[in-house]
Write a protein that holds these residues in place. Structure first.
Motif, mmCIF file in Angstrom:
data_model
loop_
_atom_site.group_PDB
_atom_site.id
_atom_site.type_symbol
_atom_site.label_atom_id
_atom_site.label_comp_id
_atom_site.label_asym_id
_atom_site.label_seq_id
_atom_site.Cartn_x
_atom_site.Cartn_y
_atom_site.Cartn_z
ATOM 1 N N ARG A 1 -8.246 -8.475 -7.370
ATOM 2 C CA ARG A 1 -8.028 -9.208 -8.624
ATOM 3 C C ARG A 1 -7.269 -8.380 -9.663
ATOM 4 N NH1 ARG A 1 -10.657 -13.901 -8.927
ATOM 5 N NH2 ARG A 1 -12.237 -14.328 -7.333
ATOM 6 N N SER A 2 -6.665 -7.301 -9.229
ATOM 7 C CA SER A 2 -5.887 -6.479 -10.154
ATOM 8 C C SER A 2 -4.518 -7.115 -10.387
ATOM 9 C CB SER A 2 -5.739 -5.060 -9.588
ATOM 10 O OG SER A 2 -4.888 -4.301 -10.406
ATOM 11 N N ILE A 3 -4.311 -7.578 -11.602
ATOM 12 C CA ILE A 3 -3.028 -8.220 -11.936
ATOM 13 C C ILE A 3 -1.898 -7.202 -11.828
ATOM 14 C CG2 ILE A 3 -1.807 -9.453 -13.760
ATOM 15 C CD1 ILE A 3 -4.535 -10.325 -14.817
ATOM 16 N N GLN A 4 -2.178 -5.960 -12.164
ATOM 17 C CA GLN A 4 -1.147 -4.919 -12.126
ATOM 18 C C GLN A 4 -0.614 -4.724 -10.705
ATOM 19 O OE1 GLN A 4 -2.544 -1.229 -13.711
ATOM 20 N NE2 GLN A 4 -0.507 -0.307 -13.836
ATOM 21 N N ILE A 5 -1.498 -4.764 -9.725
ATOM 22 C CA ILE A 5 -1.054 -4.590 -8.336
ATOM 23 C C ILE A 5 -0.177 -5.757 -7.910
ATOM 24 C CG2 ILE A 5 -1.842 -4.445 -5.939
ATOM 25 C CD1 ILE A 5 -4.332 -3.021 -6.948
ATOM 26 N N TRP A 6 -0.612 -6.984 -8.239
ATOM 27 C CA TRP A 6 0.171 -8.149 -7.847
ATOM 28 C C TRP A 6 1.556 -8.133 -8.510
ATOM 29 C CZ3 TRP A 6 -0.985 -11.000 -3.844
ATOM 30 C CH2 TRP A 6 -2.307 -11.162 -3.451
ATOM 31 N N LEU A 7 1.608 -7.809 -9.775
ATOM 32 C CA LEU A 7 2.905 -7.790 -10.460
ATOM 33 C C LEU A 7 3.808 -6.702 -9.900
ATOM 34 C CD1 LEU A 7 1.785 -8.389 -14.173
ATOM 35 C CD2 LEU A 7 2.819 -10.021 -12.606
ATOM 36 N N SER A 8 3.244 -5.520 -9.654
ATOM 37 C CA SER A 8 4.055 -4.438 -9.092
ATOM 38 C C SER A 8 4.531 -4.783 -7.683
ATOM 39 C CB SER A 8 3.234 -3.148 -9.091
ATOM 40 O OG SER A 8 3.988 -2.081 -8.583
ATOM 41 N N TYR A 9 3.671 -5.428 -6.881
ATOM 42 C CA TYR A 9 4.015 -5.814 -5.511
ATOM 43 C C TYR A 9 5.177 -6.804 -5.516
ATOM 44 C CZ TYR A 9 2.813 -6.760 -0.571
ATOM 45 O OH TYR A 9 2.809 -6.876 0.804
#
Length: 733
Positions: free
Chosen positions: A102-110
């Motif tokens: 649920r880490s938004i930062q990981i999804w955006l970076s991915y």
């Protein structure tokens, strides 16, 4: 050395001075350069594989130690992407998502990594997975929609929005969907979205936006339908109408822009009639601006009245006992009532305006002042009086006006204080209604319950106007029983008897009056008695009154008045005048005054004041005497009075408080000096004669010494009026 700072012996400035700027520059130059890691150059694939293996080992070691640190995972994945190892980078991202899905930062970076490397399909798949897992994160939806619109995939973007709208996001998401449809000219779709938006969130601002949207696309019927639907949705309930003020305002402004002024006016009035005045200030302001631009004089005045009503209601909500505001509010409503009547309003409109005025007065008089102090009631009681006058004059409802007076009288605590004006106005109201017995009953009740000077005067004035003099006499008797020390009451009573030509009763009243002790302002009563006798031509009686007054008071003003009275002519006695009344054209005969008797009075007064040691009063008497002799006497008489005038001299004495020598001005009279210091007076007289001979050639050597410098007193003149003297004499007697 013991570690202490060296002792400086020479503190003189150095020959070569160094500035602060130079010190800073040298410090910068002498700093050692920071350590920089050497650059490594990879010469072949073997070294490259060795380098990558070493870095991977370092990253794996770091994420093993800090598995929950998203920063370490992102650095590892981005490094793999920089080496064009996208499969490995994806593997790292997937491992990171296993740790924190649920880490938004990981999804955006991915997704950003995939987009940078033009892997569009991978990015779509990632956004699809992200919004499925985190549907409440708007940022992911916005980026997903932006990607599809950037790829010109409008149906795909619309499909994403539809998926998003199923989650009922906030207003910005709906607005973004509508703006996308507007960009591509799909206005009908945008209108449908507004309708769905209203179904999800039926708030006034959403209705207003939908109405403006339909107006801008020139679908006026649809815009009116939107606003009408909104008004039907909110209904006629007060709370709901108050909530929908923005809808009413926007609807009316749209009709105004379309020049449908009557429609706009109806909308404003519909809303204002259902919203409390204190809660519709903004809507009233809009309505006022509308009427100023497009209304008539009548509508504009009614709008201004409404605005002022709101202002008064707001002030009263803070302080309900602010009687000044109640007065202004009542005058406002009375003015509106008068304007309606002058413009020929219908009976129903007049009744409505009358009811509004009565409502204001009823609310005002309900605010009874706290406590039992009269000062708190002074303003309040006028509300009742204005209310009664409105009912009597404007509405002609005399029964209601009588009830108002009766209620006000029953409300006032008459044992503590009363209001004479309330009783008098009630009595005058009954007189205007031709009910004299009721008016007399009101006055009698007032005097019996709470006697007061104004009540007696009002009742006496009524009976005097009716020429009921027997009642007037009884009222004066009651009045004087209530306040026997009131000089003005005795005077007025005597004047009534004098006008009725009952002179014996007049003299008896005056005699009773001056015999009262104590007496307020007795000098007025004595003066009125003396003036009466002078008018009747009874000089001997007036003279005896002066003698009695002098024995009581002895004030200088009484002596002066007595002396001038003896010198002035007066009319012949009334008995002689009545015999000569047959000849109306003949002038009234006068009895001349006696100047010698007036001088005798002046002499008596001077001796009396001298015996009492009243110097300032003697000066005042001599001034009047001198004026009298200049008018009626000879030059010798004037010279005699001048010779009695004092001179002003300096006198030194020691102040008892400070012990210092001070100088005071003192009045010196010739006769006092002659009696006290005959030797020095003779010497001063001869010196003055010598001085006069030197100045005028010896012609005035026989002139009295004091005549050279007659002067008035420069000290504070004791202007005690006769009241205090007579009052003290009365108390002594």
């Amino acid at each position: 050395m013991d570690g202490r700072a060296p002792r400086i012996k020479n503190r003189a400035p150095a020959a070569i001075q160094i500035t602060a700027e130079q010190l800073l520059r040298e410090a910068q130059e002498r700093q050692e350069s920071a350590f920089r890691a050497p650059k490594q150059r990879v010469e072949d694939f073997e070294e490259l594989h060795e380098y990558r293996g070493r870095k991977r080992k370092e990253f794996e070691e770091r994420i093993r130690r800090t598995r929950g640190s998203i920063k370490e995972w992102l650095q590892y994945a981005n490094w793999e992407a920089s080496q064009n190892e996208f499969a490995r980078s994806r593997s790292v991202y997937e491992r990171a998502l296993d740790v924190d899905p649920r880490s938004i930062q990981i999804w955006l970076s991915y997704t950003e990594m995939e987009l940078k490397n033009r892997n569009v399909q991978h990015s779509r798949n990632l956004f699809d997975r992200a919004v499925t897992l985190l549907p409440r994160v708007d940022q992911l939806w916005y980026k997903y929609v932006y990607l599809e619109e950037l790829l010109q995939n409008v149906p795909g973007a619309r499909q994403v929005f539809e998926r998003w709208m199923k989650w009922e996001p906030d207003d910005k998401a709906w607005q973004a969907y509508i703006k996308m449809e507007e960009r591509y000219g799909e206005l009908d779709r945008a209108s449908t979205i507004y309708e769905r938006w209203i179904a999800v969130r039926p708030e006034p601002r959403v209705w207003v936006k939908w109405g403006k949207f339909e107006e801008e696309r020139q679908r006026l019927d649809k815009a009116r339908e939107v606003f009408q639907t909104a008004l039907d949705f909110y209904g006629d309930d007060e709370e709901q109408v108050e909530k929908a003020q923005a809808v009413f305002s926007a609807f009316a402004k749209m009709e105004t822009r379309l020049k449908e002024y009557e429609r706009a006016r109806v909308i404003y009035k519909f809303a204002l009639a259902r919203i409390p005045r204190s809660k519709s200030a903004g809507l009233y302001a809009s309505y006022t601006r509308f009427e100023k631009q497009h209304g008539t004089r009548t509508t504009l005045e009614s709008t201004v009245l409404g605005k002022r009503r709101i202002q008064y209601e707001e002030e009263l909500s803070h302080d309900s006992k602010n009687y000044d505001v109640w007065f202004d509010y009542a005058r406002l409503e009375e003015g509106a009532f008068g304007d309606l009547r002058s413009e020929g309003a219908t009976t129903e409109e007049e009744e409505t305006a009358t009811g509004r005025v009565r409502e204001i007065y009823e609310r005002a008089v309900a605010q009874v002042p706290p406590g039992g102090e009269k000062r708190h009631w002074r303003r309040y009681i006028y509300l009742w009086l204005d209310y009664a006058l409105f009912e009597e004059i404007e509405t002609k409802d005399y029964v209601r006006a009588r009830q108002i007076y009766q209620t006000a009288i029953s409300l006032v605590p008459h044992k503590t204080f009363t209001f004479a004006k309330l009783w008098i106005m009630f009595a005058k109201f009954e007189i205007r209604r031709l009910d004299l017995s009721a008016a007399r009953k009101i006055f009698g009740t007032a005097i019996g319950m709470c006697p007061k000077e104004k009540l007696f005067k009002g009742y006496i004035e009524l009976e005097t106007d009716l020429r009921e003099f027997d009642r007037v006499r009884k009222l004066y008797e009651k009045y004087l029983e209530f306040d026997p020390a009131n000089s003005s009451a005795w005077i007025k009573y005597a004047e009534i008897e004098s006008q009725l030509e009952d002179f014996a009763r007049t003299r008896a009243i005056f005699e009773l009056g001056i015999s009262q002790s104590p007496l307020s302002m007795p000098e007025l009563l004595w003066k009125a008695y003396i003036d009466f006798e002078i008018e009747e031509g009874e000089r001997e009686t007036a003279r005896s009154l002066y003698e009695r007054l002098i024995s009581l008071s002895g004030h200088v003003k009484v002596w002066i008045s007595y002396a001038l009275f003896e010198a002035e002519p007066i009319a012949v006695p009334r008995a002689m005048r009545e015999e000569e009344e047959e000849d109306e054209d003949a002038e009234q005969k006068m009895v001349p005054g006696d100047l010698d008797r007036a001088r005798q009075v002046f002499n008596r007064a001077y001796k009396e004041l001298k015996s009492k040691g009243l110097k300032d009063e003697r000066v005042a008497l001599l001034e009047v005497w001198k004026t009298f002799e200049e008018t009626h006497g000879t030059a010798d008489d004037v010279a005699k009075v001048n010779g009695m005038m004092p001179i002003v001299s300096k006198k030194r004495h020691v102040d008892q408080e400070t012990g210092q020598m001070v100088e005071d001005w003192e009045l010196v009279f010739a006769d006092d000096e002659r009696e006290n210091n005959p030797t020095s007076f003779k010497f001063l007289q001869m010196a003055h004669a010598w001085k006069s001979n030197q100045n005028k050639g010896g012609n005035d050597a026989s002139k009295p010494i004091i005549s050279a410098a007659p002067a008035r007193s420069t000290s504070n003149h004791k202007d005690d009026n006769a009241a205090s003297d007579i009052g003290s004499s009365d108390e002594e007697n």
